[in-house]
Design a protein around this motif. Structure first.
Motif, PDB file in Angstrom:
ATOM      1  N   LYS A   1      -2.545   0.150  11.527  1.00 44.39           N
ATOM      2  CA  LYS A   1      -3.549   0.772  10.735  1.00 44.39           C
ATOM      3  C   LYS A   1      -3.876  -0.783   9.755  1.00 44.39           C
ATOM      4  O   LYS A   1      -3.153  -1.615   9.725  1.00 44.39           O
ATOM      5  CB  LYS A   1      -2.977   1.795   9.732  1.00 44.39           C
ATOM      6  CG  LYS A   1      -1.586   1.529   8.956  1.00 44.39           C
ATOM      7  CD  LYS A   1      -1.292   2.808   8.178  1.00 44.39           C
ATOM      8  CE  LYS A   1      -0.896   3.710   8.875  1.00 44.39           C
ATOM      9  NZ  LYS A   1      -0.222   4.770   7.828  1.00 44.39           N
ATOM     10  N   PRO A   2      -5.006  -0.614   9.231  1.00 44.48           N
ATOM     11  CA  PRO A   2      -5.370  -1.805   8.594  1.00 44.48           C
ATOM     12  C   PRO A   2      -4.700  -1.935   6.917  1.00 44.48           C
ATOM     13  O   PRO A   2      -4.837  -3.181   6.708  1.00 44.48           O
ATOM     14  CB  PRO A   2      -7.222  -1.596   8.331  1.00 44.48           C
ATOM     15  CG  PRO A   2      -7.385   0.093   8.303  1.00 44.48           C
ATOM     16  CD  PRO A   2      -6.103   0.496   9.191  1.00 44.48           C
ATOM     17  N   GLU A   3      -4.543  -0.899   6.405  1.00 46.47           N
ATOM     18  CA  GLU A   3      -3.778  -1.188   5.298  1.00 46.47           C
ATOM     19  C   GLU A   3      -2.852  -0.012   4.980  1.00 46.47           C
ATOM     20  O   GLU A   3      -2.977   1.146   5.794  1.00 46.47           O
ATOM     21  CB  GLU A   3      -4.698  -1.263   3.932  1.00 46.47           C
ATOM     22  CG  GLU A   3      -5.602  -0.160   3.938  1.00 46.47           C
ATOM     23  CD  GLU A   3      -6.702  -0.372   2.797  1.00 46.47           C
ATOM     24  OE1 GLU A   3      -7.458   0.473   2.176  1.00 46.47           O
ATOM     25  OE2 GLU A   3      -6.683  -1.723   2.348  1.00 46.47           O
ATOM     26  N   ARG A   4      -1.914   0.003   3.901  1.00 44.65           N
ATOM     27  CA  ARG A   4      -0.850   1.119   3.495  1.00 44.65           C
ATOM     28  C   ARG A   4      -1.828   2.294   3.243  1.00 44.65           C
ATOM     29  O   ARG A   4      -2.965   2.070   2.631  1.00 44.65           O
ATOM     30  CB  ARG A   4      -0.068   0.660   2.624  1.00 44.65           C
ATOM     31  CG  ARG A   4       0.774   1.892   2.139  1.00 44.65           C
ATOM     32  CD  ARG A   4       1.458   1.499   0.827  1.00 44.65           C
ATOM     33  NE  ARG A   4       2.452   0.192   1.190  1.00 44.65           N
ATOM     34  CZ  ARG A   4       3.169  -0.352   0.057  1.00 44.65           C
ATOM     35  NH1 ARG A   4       2.935   0.086  -1.123  1.00 44.65           N
ATOM     36  NH2 ARG A   4       3.864  -1.410   0.550  1.00 44.65           N
TER      37      ARG A   4
ATOM     38  N   THR B   1       2.048  -1.256   7.566  1.00 43.00           N
ATOM     39  CA  THR B   1       0.955  -1.124   8.453  1.00 43.00           C
ATOM     40  C   THR B   1       1.237  -1.351  10.119  1.00 43.00           C
ATOM     41  O   THR B   1       0.450  -0.925  10.882  1.00 43.00           O
ATOM     42  CB  THR B   1      -0.134  -1.953   8.293  1.00 43.00           C
ATOM     43  OG1 THR B   1       0.336  -3.327   8.400  1.00 43.00           O
ATOM     44  CG2 THR B   1      -0.583  -1.823   6.695  1.00 43.00           C
TER      45      THR B   1
ATOM     46  N   LYS C   1       0.220  -3.911  14.585  1.00 42.31           N
ATOM     47  CA  LYS C   1      -0.241  -3.508  13.340  1.00 42.31           C
ATOM     48  C   LYS C   1      -1.112  -2.092  13.797  1.00 42.31           C
ATOM     49  O   LYS C   1      -1.948  -2.254  14.829  1.00 42.31           O
ATOM     50  CB  LYS C   1      -1.319  -4.454  12.758  1.00 42.31           C
ATOM     51  CG  LYS C   1      -1.934  -3.972  11.359  1.00 42.31           C
ATOM     52  CD  LYS C   1      -2.739  -5.130  10.869  1.00 42.31           C
ATOM     53  CE  LYS C   1      -3.101  -4.858   9.385  1.00 42.31           C
ATOM     54  NZ  LYS C   1      -3.798  -5.935   8.608  1.00 42.31           N
TER      55      LYS C   1
ATOM     56  N   ALA D   1       0.056  -7.420   5.447  1.00 45.21           N
ATOM     57  CA  ALA D   1      -0.013  -5.860   4.978  1.00 45.21           C
ATOM     58  C   ALA D   1       1.336  -5.392   5.396  1.00 45.21           C
ATOM     59  O   ALA D   1       1.445  -4.939   6.299  1.00 45.21           O
ATOM     60  CB  ALA D   1      -1.435  -5.455   5.859  1.00 45.21           C
ATOM     61  N   GLU D   2       1.689  -4.745   3.925  1.00 45.97           N
ATOM     62  CA  GLU D   2       3.010  -3.852   4.008  1.00 45.97           C
ATOM     63  C   GLU D   2       2.697  -2.423   4.522  1.00 45.97           C
ATOM     64  O   GLU D   2       1.743  -1.885   4.340  1.00 45.97           O
ATOM     65  CB  GLU D   2       3.315  -3.753   2.472  1.00 45.97           C
ATOM     66  CG  GLU D   2       3.816  -5.086   1.962  1.00 45.97           C
ATOM     67  CD  GLU D   2       5.110  -5.680   2.699  1.00 45.97           C
ATOM     68  OE1 GLU D   2       5.871  -4.919   2.999  1.00 45.97           O
ATOM     69  OE2 GLU D   2       5.394  -6.771   2.694  1.00 45.97           O
TER      70      GLU D   2
ATOM     71  N   PRO E   1       5.621  -4.856   8.046  1.00 42.95           N
ATOM     72  CA  PRO E   1       4.664  -5.620   7.496  1.00 42.95           C
ATOM     73  C   PRO E   1       4.054  -6.487   8.559  1.00 42.95           C
ATOM     74  O   PRO E   1       4.646  -7.251   9.213  1.00 42.95           O
ATOM     75  CB  PRO E   1       5.036  -6.463   6.390  1.00 42.95           C
ATOM     76  CG  PRO E   1       6.552  -6.778   6.955  1.00 42.95           C
ATOM     77  CD  PRO E   1       6.962  -5.553   7.598  1.00 42.95           C
TER      78      PRO E   1
END
Length: 760
Positions: free
Chosen positions: A658-661, A594, A656, A591-592, A587
């Motif tokens: 990617k922006p979100e899962r 990612t 990070k 954001a988990e 996380p």
């Protein structure tokens, strides 16, 4: 020159010219071939000649080294490498036969050439027995186990020997035989007492049984293996389950004798080194679990005993004793710079461990203890075993010191206490997934119970299997590799093979592709793939060409490389960040799933490059592709100082990607940087304003991530950056230059696991 000066110095001048003329045939000797006393005499005489000639207005000649060393008869490759024999005993060692392992650089030792050694005190050729174990693809010799007789080493003294080739090999007229050893009066015996029963294994009985059946080559190698064979040294490996074992529990135990007989140049056997190995590691059988016993090993007049020892399931231990006049007081030290130059091990910075630290290192551990191995290898944080080589092996790699050598062997002995040893009684070797494609250690209770799966299930615990130690592939050290290369001991080769076997046995067979053996998807973490690939590559490199395990490991490497190439290199557009992007379980910024751990990617990129350096060139394209990730983290800021990935953060703990899962990956490394550290966006890399935002950085050029720790995240990055230079990745030289000149650096001298530098 005046006539008076000529008369005064004519004798010296003419004498030195004649000396030069008659000694010119030995030009291959160098100053470093002289002993310390010879160097002192040489310097005095050369200085005198220099003075005389200059007084006479003439250019002084150099005294040929052959004046002190005799004609150079070292042949067609006059200086392959050197080794140093040291004696730690209080008495001199005379006419001792020594055996050790030697890795050669590609092209240095051709198979049709005869190997010799010489020393400054004894410049005549001394024959060397070479048991060749593996070859390079050009036919030159990669690894051999060498035996030679050294005439004398003073108490606490040393002798430096030069290895060279001269002339072609010829058929050996005599080799030491089992019958000759038995006729010498040799004895070796093991007695184990368990639950009031006495179990035995006798070396003479085993050897005689092999002789009665036609010799070692006439029987299955589960009964006897010829490991070395020649006029100076022969070694056989005999043993197995104890002959008088009557219960299923007793049949879990096996005892093996690795019997190395030495003879002098006259052919007379002088001693035998016996490495006795006791195991509780059969994969298939009616029972499995810990065993408790007393044991006594006797070899000639020497003996060793253990009492009430709990021998853990799938573990083993060993003990070396001597029959005859042999001793462990002599140590053969290889040229460590040459060993690194062979590419078998990484290229380390020029470091010297502290003498007081080396003197404090343990030299042995009791059976079923774990030494400095991490008790629970899955524990988080830095471990001394984690790295391209573990601390004990890296210390030896940079120093060659006897204390470091003993410490390395002690820890590679101690790892025998961990439960990763799975021997196949049918083959006598570590279990292969090609023989048992449905075997699994990790998912034994979770897999579907088809008939194929039931057939390959290893025997589960049927008694007490508690152990204080846990083996874990994501944190496991290099095991057996360097000890085997420099000793030639079959025990350490098998330790390496057991570890490499466990890499594949661990995984769910569905994820690894049954007998195919892929790592991608089968290993749960990127670091598990890194160290697993390292171990498999070392096993394929070190295992002798004629050993059936060699083809097994090299085929697995082919499959693994093909799988990675097909998934990543054939679909580069889907993997813009040059990482193993299936493992985004960190996380970042709330954001988990990612983020990734860049340091694990660094482990993996180095491991892929190392496999290529070991000669498995199928990994080279993948290595070059992966290493762009490391180089980009160090250099992207150059073209965009305010928005590019700043090298100060190259060793960040998480990134990070990617922006979100479930979202696509960022298209560039700079986008990943800005998403991970948004507060730094727009600040010039390493400016004072930039540093004001980072509490852990105080100096210009200071990286984040424990930069002064020899196990910090910048240290973790170092091997991959060094590999990027060796692989010729674009901008890698600039990346390394920045890294090498960072303002805060660790002191690696006593913890050199990560102290790897480019070869060029």
């Amino acid at each position: 020159m005046s006539m008076s000066l000529f008369r005064r110095y004519a004798g010296v001048i003419l004498g030195s010219l004649l000396l030069l003329l008659f000694s010119a045939s030995a030009a291959a000797w160098t100053y470093n071939d002289l002993s310390p006393k010879q160097k002192q005499r040489y310097d005095q005489q050369q200085n005198f000649i220099n003075y005389i000639y200059r007084q006479a207005g003439m250019t002084p000649p150099r005294i040929p080294y052959s004046v002190y060393l005799g004609p150079d008869t070292r042949g067609d490759n006059p200086d392959i490498t050197d080794v140093t024999v040291s004696n730690r005993a209080d008495s001199p060692a005379r006419y001792q036969v020594l055996t050790y392992g030697q890795v050669f650089k590609k092209g240095d030792y051709l198979p049709h050439k005869k190997l010799f050694y010489s020393s400054p005190d004894n410049p005549s050729n001394q024959g060397v027995q070479a048991d060749i174990k593996s070859y390079y693809d050009d036919g030159s010799i990669k690894h051999a186990i060498l035996s030679f007789q050294i005439d004398s080493v003073a108490p606490h003294g040393s002798e430096k020997l030069k290895l060279f080739t001269q002339g072609d090999t010829s058929e050996t007229s005599h080799t030491i035989s089992m019958s000759q050893l038995l006729a010498s009066g040799f004895t070796a015996h093991v007695e184990i007492n368990r639950n009031g029963e006495t179990l035995t294994q006798d070396a003479r009985t085993l050897l005689q049984a092999v002789i009665d059946r036609g010799g070692c080559d006439a029987v299955a190698d589960t009964l006897c293996k010829t490991w070395l064979s020649g006029p100076l040294t022969s070694e056989w490996i005999v043993g197995g389950r104890l002959a008088d074992a009557s219960t299923d529990r007793d049949k879990q135990l096996a005892v093996y004798f690795h019997i190395r007989a030495h003879a002098d140049y006259s052919g007379q056997i002088v001693d035998a080194r016996v490495n006795t190995v006791i195991e509780n590691d059969f994969t298939y059988g009616p029972t499995a679990g810990n065993l408790t016993y007393d044991a006594n090993i006797s070899v000639g007049e020497q003996s060793y005993s253990v009492h009430n020892l709990t021998h853990y399931n799938h573990a083993r231990w060993h003990k070396v004793l001597w029959w005859g006049q042999g001793t462990s007081d002599l140590y053969v030290r290889p040229d460590m710079a040459y060993l690194q130059a062979t590419r078998a091990i990484p290229h380390y910075a020029d470091l010297t461990p502290d003498a007081s630290y080396l003197a404090s290192l343990p030299s042995r551990y009791a059976p079923m203890t774990n030494g400095d191995q991490t008790t629970h290898m899955g524990d988080v944080g830095a471990h001394p075993g984690i790295g391209p080589l573990p601390r004990w092996s890296a210390l030896f790699a940079i120093s060659g010191d006897r204390h470091a050598f003993d410490y390395m062997l002690a820890n590679d002995d101690a790892v025998g206490s961990y439960g990763f040893h799975f021997r196949d009684a049918e083959t006598g070797r570590p279990v292969k997934i090609t023989d048992h494609p449905y075997i699994t250690i990790a998912a034994r209770r979770d897999i579907s119970w088809s008939s194929d799966v039931r057939r390959d299930l290893y025997t589960g615990c049927t008694g007490n299997c508690s152990t204080p130690y846990s083996f874990e592939l994501a944190h496991h050290p290099s095991i057996g590799f360097l000890p085997y290369l420099v000793t030639g001991d079959y025990y350490y080769l098998e330790e390496l093979q057991f570890a490499a076997s466990d890499v594949e046995l661990w995984a769910n067979p569905g994820y690894r592709g049954g007998a195919y053996g892929r790592l991608r998807g089968a290993a749960q973490q990127v670091r598990q793939q890194a160290w697993s690939l390292r171990t498999l590559a070392q096993a394929a490199y070190a295992t002798p060409d004629k050993d059936p395990m060699h083809g097994y490991f090299t085929t697995l490497l082919d499959h693994i490389a093909t799988d990675y190439d097909g998934y990543y290199l054939q679909h580069k557009a889907e993997h813009p960040l040059h990482i193993l992007d299936d493992y985004t379980n960190y996380p970042v910024q709330g954001a988990e799933d990612t983020g990734i751990a860049p340091w694990q990617e660094d482990f993996f990129a180095w491991a892929v490059s190392y496999a290529s350096q070991l000669g498995f060139s199928q990994f080279d394209p993948f290595a070059k592709w992966l290493l762009e990730f490391e180089v980009g983290r160090m250099t992207n800021w150059i073209d965009a100082p305010d928005s590019g990935f700043c090298w100060i953060q190259a060793a960040t703990y998480e990134l990070k990607v990617k922006p979100e899962r479930g979202a696509p990956f960022f298209s560039s490394l700079d986008d990943a940087y800005k998403a991970t550290l948004p507060s730094l966006n727009g600040l010039a890399c390493d400016s004072q304003e930039y540093r004001n935002y980072i509490s852990e950085v105080n100096r210009e050029g200071e990286m984040t991530g424990y930069p002064d720790s020899p196990a910090g995240f910048p240290s973790n990055l170092q091997p991959a950056l060094a590999a990027s230079v060796d692989e010729g990745v674009a901008k890698s030289t600039k990346a390394w230059d920045l890294f090498a000149h960072r303002s805060v650096q660790p002191r690696y001298n006593n913890y050199p696991n990560w102290a790897i530098v480019p070869r060029h």
